[in-house]
Write an enzyme that holds these catalytic residues in place. Sequence first.
Site: not given
Length: 239
Positions: A138, A207, A216
């Site tokens: 993340h 991300c 990305r």
Amino acid sequence: MSVRLIVRTFSELCITAGALIILFVVYVLFWTGVKAAGATEGQIDELQNQWAHGAVTAPAPAPSGPKQSGPKPSASAPAPKAYRDGKPFAMLYIPRFGKDWEWPVLENTKVRTLQKGLGHYRGTAAAGATGNFAVAGHRRTYGDPFKDFPKLRPGDAVVLTDGTTWFTYRIDRKPYRTVPSDVGVIDPVPRKSGFEGPGRYLTLTTCDPEWGSSHRLIAWAHLDATQPVTDGRPAAFHS
């Protein structure tokens, strides 16, 4: 209905909406971090328990290919077991992100897995092996592991351990921005990485933008050195 009642009703609705927004922001910014901290500590404890009992894991071996030159992992350990789906098997350190930055790596990149740590793309290489050891994490929420991803620079160390060996990878270029459908970035020889031919590579993905997921960010590295954990931490932690 009087104007006063309309205004009062509208005001109450605004207050309710505002409260819900605040609760959502608290959940995203604070509570997911709290949950991640507890989950991550649990994964680290599980790893330490495994390693204390000599349990080291690895993916099922890939078909043999041409011999590669360069650093090789220690051959003193017994043959490892296969990675268990959803379970931790390694620890990752990136000194660029701070001396206290450390995250467990778990097998698969499912949503629930990434809430506990970093996820290893199933089917990609084992730590230190020929091929591409690919990891997702993340950017924000659940501990923000890759919050500082854009700060990565060529030469930065990415250090991995499976409990018996330290694997030191080196970043080859600044993060590359692409779209989620560009799955070639985790190929054995990742496309657009600049690598030519088989090697021992590592790919990090997260991300972009910081609070979105339309794109990305990718960072590629090559294996630079290995050493047994019995020799202490590698020099990359101190450089």
